[in-house]
Design an enzyme around this catalytic site. Sequence first.
Site, mmCIF file in Angstrom:
data_model
loop_
_atom_site.group_PDB
_atom_site.id
_atom_site.type_symbol
_atom_site.label_atom_id
_atom_site.label_comp_id
_atom_site.label_asym_id
_atom_site.label_seq_id
_atom_site.Cartn_x
_atom_site.Cartn_y
_atom_site.Cartn_z
ATOM 1 N N ASP A 1 0.829 -1.210 0.000
ATOM 2 C CA ASP A 1 0.000 0.000 0.000
ATOM 3 C C ASP A 1 0.861 1.256 0.000
ATOM 4 O O ASP A 1 1.972 1.248 0.532
ATOM 5 C CB ASP A 1 -0.924 -0.028 1.233
ATOM 6 C CG ASP A 1 -2.068 0.962 1.101
ATOM 7 O OD1 ASP A 1 -2.391 1.378 -0.036
ATOM 8 O OD2 ASP A 1 -2.641 1.332 2.150
ATOM 9 N N GLY B 1 -0.088 5.468 -4.398
ATOM 10 C CA GLY B 1 -0.695 6.747 -4.764
ATOM 11 C C GLY B 1 -0.061 7.889 -3.986
ATOM 12 O O GLY B 1 0.295 8.934 -4.564
ATOM 13 N N ARG B 2 0.125 7.688 -2.689
ATOM 14 C CA ARG B 2 0.732 8.750 -1.865
ATOM 15 C C ARG B 2 2.181 8.984 -2.241
ATOM 16 O O ARG B 2 2.677 10.115 -2.211
ATOM 17 C CB ARG B 2 0.597 8.397 -0.373
ATOM 18 C CG ARG B 2 -0.782 8.739 0.187
ATOM 19 C CD ARG B 2 -1.037 8.053 1.492
ATOM 20 N NE ARG B 2 -1.315 6.628 1.285
ATOM 21 C CZ ARG B 2 -1.257 5.715 2.248
ATOM 22 N NH1 ARG B 2 -0.896 6.058 3.465
ATOM 23 N NH2 ARG B 2 -1.562 4.464 1.976
ATOM 24 N N TRP B 3 2.870 7.912 -2.601
ATOM 25 C CA TRP B 3 4.269 8.062 -3.035
ATOM 26 C C TRP B 3 4.333 9.013 -4.239
ATOM 27 O O TRP B 3 5.172 9.902 -4.291
ATOM 28 C CB TRP B 3 4.840 6.692 -3.405
ATOM 29 C CG TRP B 3 6.277 6.733 -3.836
ATOM 30 C CD1 TRP B 3 7.378 6.601 -3.036
ATOM 31 C CD2 TRP B 3 6.761 6.935 -5.173
ATOM 32 N NE1 TRP B 3 8.521 6.716 -3.793
ATOM 33 C CE2 TRP B 3 8.177 6.928 -5.107
ATOM 34 C CE3 TRP B 3 6.152 7.133 -6.414
ATOM 35 C CZ2 TRP B 3 8.981 7.086 -6.233
ATOM 36 C CZ3 TRP B 3 6.951 7.314 -7.535
ATOM 37 C CH2 TRP B 3 8.355 7.279 -7.437
ATOM 38 N N HIS C 1 2.074 3.343 -9.106
ATOM 39 C CA HIS C 1 1.856 1.909 -9.374
ATOM 40 C C HIS C 1 3.015 1.338 -10.195
ATOM 41 O O HIS C 1 3.430 0.200 -9.986
ATOM 42 C CB HIS C 1 0.522 1.697 -10.105
ATOM 43 C CG HIS C 1 -0.664 2.113 -9.290
ATOM 44 N ND1 HIS C 1 -0.776 1.835 -7.946
ATOM 45 C CD2 HIS C 1 -1.798 2.796 -9.615
ATOM 46 C CE1 HIS C 1 -1.915 2.319 -7.480
ATOM 47 N NE2 HIS C 1 -2.547 2.916 -8.466
ATOM 48 N N LEU D 1 10.786 -20.318 -4.940
ATOM 49 C CA LEU D 1 9.833 -19.408 -4.286
ATOM 50 C C LEU D 1 8.506 -19.521 -5.007
ATOM 51 O O LEU D 1 8.475 -19.580 -6.236
ATOM 52 C CB LEU D 1 10.337 -17.957 -4.384
ATOM 53 C CG LEU D 1 9.350 -16.876 -3.917
ATOM 54 C CD1 LEU D 1 9.321 -16.805 -2.388
ATOM 55 C CD2 LEU D 1 9.721 -15.501 -4.477
ATOM 56 N N ARG E 1 2.210 -4.808 6.128
ATOM 57 C CA ARG E 1 1.465 -3.794 5.375
ATOM 58 C C ARG E 1 2.293 -2.520 5.361
ATOM 59 O O ARG E 1 2.670 -2.000 6.407
ATOM 60 C CB ARG E 1 0.093 -3.503 5.971
ATOM 61 C CG ARG E 1 -0.661 -2.472 5.115
ATOM 62 C CD ARG E 1 -2.108 -2.293 5.504
ATOM 63 N NE ARG E 1 -2.763 -1.391 4.546
ATOM 64 C CZ ARG E 1 -4.006 -1.490 4.138
ATOM 65 N NH1 ARG E 1 -4.781 -2.431 4.616
ATOM 66 N NH2 ARG E 1 -4.516 -0.635 3.260
ATOM 67 N N ARG F 1 -4.724 -2.102 8.872
ATOM 68 C CA ARG F 1 -5.950 -2.877 8.661
ATOM 69 C C ARG F 1 -5.694 -3.964 7.618
ATOM 70 O O ARG F 1 -4.710 -3.922 6.878
ATOM 71 C CB ARG F 1 -7.101 -1.959 8.226
ATOM 72 C CG ARG F 1 -6.790 -1.073 7.043
ATOM 73 C CD ARG F 1 -7.996 -0.186 6.681
ATOM 74 N NE ARG F 1 -7.697 0.761 5.635
ATOM 75 C CZ ARG F 1 -7.628 2.090 5.801
ATOM 76 N NH1 ARG F 1 -7.853 2.630 6.975
ATOM 77 N NH2 ARG F 1 -7.352 2.874 4.776
ATOM 78 N N ILE F 2 -6.629 -4.929 7.564
ATOM 79 C CA ILE F 2 -6.478 -6.084 6.661
ATOM 80 C C ILE F 2 -7.089 -5.806 5.283
ATOM 81 O O ILE F 2 -6.712 -6.428 4.300
ATOM 82 C CB ILE F 2 -7.101 -7.357 7.282
ATOM 83 C CG1 ILE F 2 -6.373 -7.717 8.586
ATOM 84 C CG2 ILE F 2 -7.009 -8.540 6.343
ATOM 85 C CD1 ILE F 2 -6.794 -9.044 9.189
ATOM 86 N N GLU G 1 1.979 -13.245 12.255
ATOM 87 C CA GLU G 1 2.535 -12.107 12.992
ATOM 88 C C GLU G 1 2.392 -10.868 12.117
ATOM 89 O O GLU G 1 2.734 -10.894 10.934
ATOM 90 C CB GLU G 1 4.022 -12.353 13.310
ATOM 91 C CG GLU G 1 4.249 -13.538 14.223
ATOM 92 C CD GLU G 1 3.633 -13.336 15.616
ATOM 93 O OE1 GLU G 1 3.588 -12.193 16.092
ATOM 94 O OE2 GLU G 1 3.189 -14.354 16.208
HETATM 95 C C1 IPE Z 1 -5.446 -2.709 -0.128
HETATM 96 O O1 IPE Z 1 -5.094 -1.373 -0.303
HETATM 97 C C2 IPE Z 1 -5.432 -3.420 -1.432
HETATM 98 C C3 IPE Z 1 -4.142 -3.467 -2.117
HETATM 99 C C4 IPE Z 1 -2.984 -3.059 -1.667
HETATM 100 C C5 IPE Z 1 -4.195 -4.065 -3.411
HETATM 101 P P1 IPE Z 1 -6.195 -0.229 -0.374
HETATM 102 O O2 IPE Z 1 -5.443 1.052 -0.502
HETATM 103 O O3 IPE Z 1 -7.202 -0.530 -1.411
HETATM 104 O O4 IPE Z 1 -6.884 -0.342 1.062
HETATM 105 P P2 IPE Z 1 -7.845 0.648 1.836
HETATM 106 O O5 IPE Z 1 -8.957 1.000 0.937
HETATM 107 O O6 IPE Z 1 -7.033 1.860 2.195
HETATM 108 O O7 IPE Z 1 -8.261 -0.110 3.060
HETATM 109 C C1 IPE Z 2 -1.685 0.238 -3.311
HETATM 110 O O1 IPE Z 2 -1.417 1.596 -3.341
HETATM 111 C C2 IPE Z 2 -1.902 -0.337 -4.692
HETATM 112 C C3 IPE Z 2 -3.292 -0.695 -4.991
HETATM 113 C C4 IPE Z 2 -4.286 -0.653 -4.156
HETATM 114 C C5 IPE Z 2 -3.562 -1.153 -6.337
HETATM 115 P P1 IPE Z 2 -2.577 2.644 -3.312
HETATM 116 O O2 IPE Z 2 -2.972 2.974 -4.706
HETATM 117 O O3 IPE Z 2 -3.676 2.207 -2.426
HETATM 118 O O4 IPE Z 2 -1.838 3.901 -2.668
HETATM 119 P P2 IPE Z 2 -2.435 4.914 -1.614
HETATM 120 O O5 IPE Z 2 -2.893 4.118 -0.428
HETATM 121 O O6 IPE Z 2 -3.555 5.626 -2.290
HETATM 122 O O7 IPE Z 2 -1.290 5.804 -1.296
HETATM 123 MG MG MG Z 3 -4.083 2.439 -0.462
#
Ligand code: IPE
Ligand code: IPE
Ligand code: MG
Length: 266
Positions: A26, A29-31, A43, A137, A191, A197-198, A210
Site C-alpha cells: 500500500d 498513490g501517496r508516493w 503503481h 519461491l 502492510r 488494517r487487513i 505475525e
Molecule cells: C489494499 O489497499 C489493497 C491493495 C494493496 C491491493 P487499499 O489502498 O485498497 O486499502 P484501503 O482502501 O485503504 O483499506
Molecule cells: C496500493 O497503493 C496499490 C493498490 C491498491 C492497487 P494505493 O494505490 O492504495 O496507494 P495509496 O494508499 O492511495 O497511497
Molecule cells: Mg491504499
Amino acid sequence: MSLFTSSTQTVPDVGAVPRHVAIIMDGNGRWAKKRFMPRVAGHKRGLEALRAVTKACVSRGIQYLTVFAFSSENWRRPQEEVNFLMNLFVSALNDEVDRLHKNGVRLRIIGDLSRFDAKLHHLIDAAEAKTAHNTRLTLTIAANYGGRWDLLQAVNRLCHAHPEKAGSYTEAELAPFLSMAYAPEPDLFIRTGGEQRISNFLLWQLAYAEFYFTDLLWPEFDGAALDAAIASYRQRERRFGRTSEQLAVAREPQVPPVPHAQNENA
Ligand code: IPE
Ligand code: IPE
Ligand code: MG
C-alpha cells in the site's frame, strides 16, 4: 506431526526466516502525490519494488511470497486508474514471467478471475503453466481478491462436493477449497503505507500470522525493509493459545529414556 512443524494446529518454529510472507503493498498513490506525479506513476514504481522484494525473498530463502495487487474493492477507484492497473498487470505478465522462471519462481494468481478478459486469462494460465514446477519461491499475486470472496467460494464448492455433510463440515474439510490451499499459512504479514488494517486480504489464512506495519510507502520498500520486518518477526513468540512455559518445555531437547529407569526405585 511434531509440535513445531505446522501452523495453527501445532506450533511452527519461528526460524531464521518466515516460510511464508504476505504483503499488502500500500501507498503507491501517496508516493506519487508526494512527488507531484499522477497516482499511476506510483503503481509503476510499485511494480519495480515488487521485483526487488521478490528477488530479496529468493535470496533470503523465503518459500512463499503472497502480495495483494488488486482488491475486490479496488474496482471503486476512478476508471482510468483501474484501466491502468489492468494494463500494468498484462504488461507485467508479458515482461516478467521469463525472468521469474529463470529464477526458479513459481507464479500463482488468486482471486475472482471471472471479471478479467480473455487475454488476461490466457496470460495467467500460460504463466502458471510455465512456472508450475519451480521450487525456489512461490509468488502468489492476489488480483480481484477478497478474503470474504475466498471464504464464500470455498464454502460453495465444499457444499457442492459434499452436500450430504451439510451442517457438519470441519475446518480440515473446508481448507482444501480455499484459494491458497497449496501453501502453508502466512507466518509474517506486512502492510506498508501506514494503515493498520487487513482490507479484506487473507482473512482465514492470517488467523495466527505475525503482523508488521511500516510507514514506508510501497515503492520505498526494499530488501533492507524486508530484513527489518524479518528481524521484528524473529523477536516474536508464537504461542497459538499456549503459555510461554509450555513452549519452553516443548523446545527442550528430548533426552532418550534410560533403559529400565522406571524400575530404579521400585
Ligand atoms: C489494499 O489497499 C489493497 C491493495 C494493496 C491491493 P487499499 O489502498 O485498497 O486499502 P484501503 O482502501 O485503504 O483499506
Ligand atoms: C496500493 O497503493 C496499490 C493498490 C491498491 C492497487 P494505493 O494505490 O492504495 O496507494 P495509496 O494508499 O492511495 O497511497
Ligand atoms: Mg491504499
